[in-house]
Motif scaffolding. Structure first.
Motif, mmCIF file in Angstrom:
data_model
loop_
_atom_site.group_PDB
_atom_site.id
_atom_site.type_symbol
_atom_site.label_atom_id
_atom_site.label_comp_id
_atom_site.label_asym_id
_atom_site.label_seq_id
_atom_site.Cartn_x
_atom_site.Cartn_y
_atom_site.Cartn_z
ATOM 1 N N TYR A 58 134.237 -52.453 -79.331
ATOM 2 C CA TYR A 58 134.920 -53.049 -78.181
ATOM 3 C C TYR A 58 134.091 -54.242 -77.721
ATOM 4 C CZ TYR A 58 135.530 -54.044 -73.272
ATOM 5 O OH TYR A 58 135.683 -54.696 -72.074
ATOM 6 N N TYR A 59 134.804 -55.303 -77.341
ATOM 7 C CA TYR A 59 134.151 -56.472 -76.763
ATOM 8 C C TYR A 59 134.902 -56.894 -75.504
ATOM 9 C CZ TYR A 59 131.762 -56.932 -81.238
ATOM 10 O OH TYR A 59 131.001 -56.706 -82.350
ATOM 11 N N ALA A 60 134.168 -57.240 -74.486
ATOM 12 C CA ALA A 60 134.793 -57.844 -73.321
ATOM 13 C C ALA A 60 135.401 -59.188 -73.727
ATOM 14 C CB ALA A 60 133.754 -58.049 -72.225
ATOM 15 N N ASP A 61 136.484 -59.554 -73.077
ATOM 16 C CA ASP A 61 137.160 -60.816 -73.418
ATOM 17 C C ASP A 61 136.211 -61.998 -73.315
ATOM 18 O OD1 ASP A 61 140.408 -59.965 -71.962
ATOM 19 O OD2 ASP A 61 139.535 -59.517 -73.920
ATOM 20 N N SER A 62 135.287 -61.930 -72.380
ATOM 21 C CA SER A 62 134.386 -63.059 -72.135
ATOM 22 C C SER A 62 133.413 -63.314 -73.285
ATOM 23 C CB SER A 62 133.606 -62.831 -70.836
ATOM 24 O OG SER A 62 132.897 -61.598 -70.900
ATOM 25 N N VAL A 63 133.225 -62.325 -74.169
ATOM 26 C CA VAL A 63 132.256 -62.494 -75.261
ATOM 27 C C VAL A 63 132.908 -62.370 -76.633
ATOM 28 C CG1 VAL A 63 130.452 -61.558 -73.774
ATOM 29 C CG2 VAL A 63 131.560 -60.066 -75.465
ATOM 30 N N LYS A 64 134.182 -62.052 -76.663
ATOM 31 C CA LYS A 64 134.876 -61.834 -77.933
ATOM 32 C C LYS A 64 134.789 -63.083 -78.798
ATOM 33 C CE LYS A 64 138.221 -59.091 -77.243
ATOM 34 N NZ LYS A 64 139.521 -58.521 -76.829
ATOM 35 N N GLY A 65 134.428 -62.902 -80.049
ATOM 36 C CA GLY A 65 134.301 -64.016 -80.967
ATOM 37 C C GLY A 65 132.927 -64.668 -80.965
ATOM 38 N N ARG A 66 132.099 -64.323 -79.985
ATOM 39 C CA ARG A 66 130.752 -64.911 -79.897
ATOM 40 C C ARG A 66 129.645 -63.869 -80.067
ATOM 41 N NH1 ARG A 66 129.041 -66.918 -75.273
ATOM 42 N NH2 ARG A 66 130.358 -65.601 -73.950
ATOM 43 N N PHE A 67 129.905 -62.650 -79.642
ATOM 44 C CA PHE A 67 128.912 -61.575 -79.718
ATOM 45 C C PHE A 67 129.323 -60.575 -80.796
ATOM 46 C CE2 PHE A 67 127.238 -61.637 -75.038
ATOM 47 C CZ PHE A 67 127.008 -63.004 -75.143
ATOM 48 N N THR A 68 128.318 -59.984 -81.437
ATOM 49 C CA THR A 68 128.558 -58.955 -82.443
ATOM 50 C C THR A 68 127.613 -57.791 -82.212
ATOM 51 O OG1 THR A 68 129.174 -60.653 -84.070
ATOM 52 C CG2 THR A 68 128.685 -58.449 -84.902
ATOM 53 N N LEU A 80 122.632 -56.581 -80.547
ATOM 54 C CA LEU A 80 123.701 -57.440 -80.045
ATOM 55 C C LEU A 80 123.358 -58.866 -80.450
ATOM 56 C CD1 LEU A 80 126.362 -57.439 -78.410
ATOM 57 C CD2 LEU A 80 124.987 -58.159 -76.431
ATOM 58 N N GLN A 81 124.083 -59.388 -81.418
ATOM 59 C CA GLN A 81 123.929 -60.777 -81.827
ATOM 60 C C GLN A 81 124.782 -61.632 -80.902
ATOM 61 O OE1 GLN A 81 121.962 -62.207 -84.227
ATOM 62 N NE2 GLN A 81 122.692 -64.183 -83.455
ATOM 63 N N MET A 82 124.150 -62.558 -80.218
ATOM 64 C CA MET A 82 124.850 -63.396 -79.248
ATOM 65 C C MET A 82 124.780 -64.842 -79.715
ATOM 66 S SD MET A 82 123.561 -61.643 -75.688
ATOM 67 C CE MET A 82 121.908 -62.303 -75.832
ATOM 68 N N ASP A 83 125.912 -65.391 -80.068
ATOM 69 C CA ASP A 83 126.007 -66.782 -80.519
ATOM 70 C C ASP A 83 126.770 -67.611 -79.496
ATOM 71 O OD1 ASP A 83 126.603 -65.429 -83.791
ATOM 72 O OD2 ASP A 83 124.713 -66.158 -82.974
#
Length: 128
Positions: A58-68, A80-83
């Motif tokens: 699950y990802y919050a909308d605010s981080v979807k596509g940027r965090f893994t 947590l990989q944060m790009d």
């Protein structure tokens, strides 16, 4: 028994960071694991979660596509990989663990829940 989070730091917008959370005193294999964050003056937010049963995420909308989010059971660790970091990502980041299969559902629903374990926070500061 504890969770130890690390990897925070001060970066510029667009940079990347990788947070780690290592467990001691217990094994993470059977736990659903999550990252939360709390920015100054704001409520704690569930950022991401990975379920113990099937590694669904699950990802919050605010981080979807940027965090893994990922886990390495051999290392007893959560990551947590944060790009593409943004100034709005500035917060104290916490890792958490719970044995319930419903933990990620609870995180996504943002309801109060007394999960089993919390790590101490690691601070992420993103400047513009």
């Amino acid at each position: 028994v504890q969770l130890q989070a690390s990897g925070g730091g001060m970066v510029q917008a667009g940079d990347s960071l990788r947070l780690s959370c290592v467990a001691s005193g217990f094994t993470l294999d059977d736990y659903s694991l999550a990252w939360f964050r709390q920015a100054p003056g704001k409520e704690r937010e569930g950022v991401s979660c990975i379920a113990s049963s099937d590694d669904s995420t699950y990802y919050a909308d605010s981080v979807k596509g940027r965090f893994t989010i990922s886990r390495d059971n051999a290392k007893n660790a959560l990551y947590l990989q944060m790009d593409s970091l943004k100034p709005d990502d500035t917060a104290l980041y916490y890792c958490a663990a719970d044995l319930s299969d419903l933990f990620c559902t609870v995180v996504a629903a943002a309801v109060p829940y007394g999960n089993d374990y919390w790590g101490q926070g690691t601070l992420v500061t993103v400047s513009s």
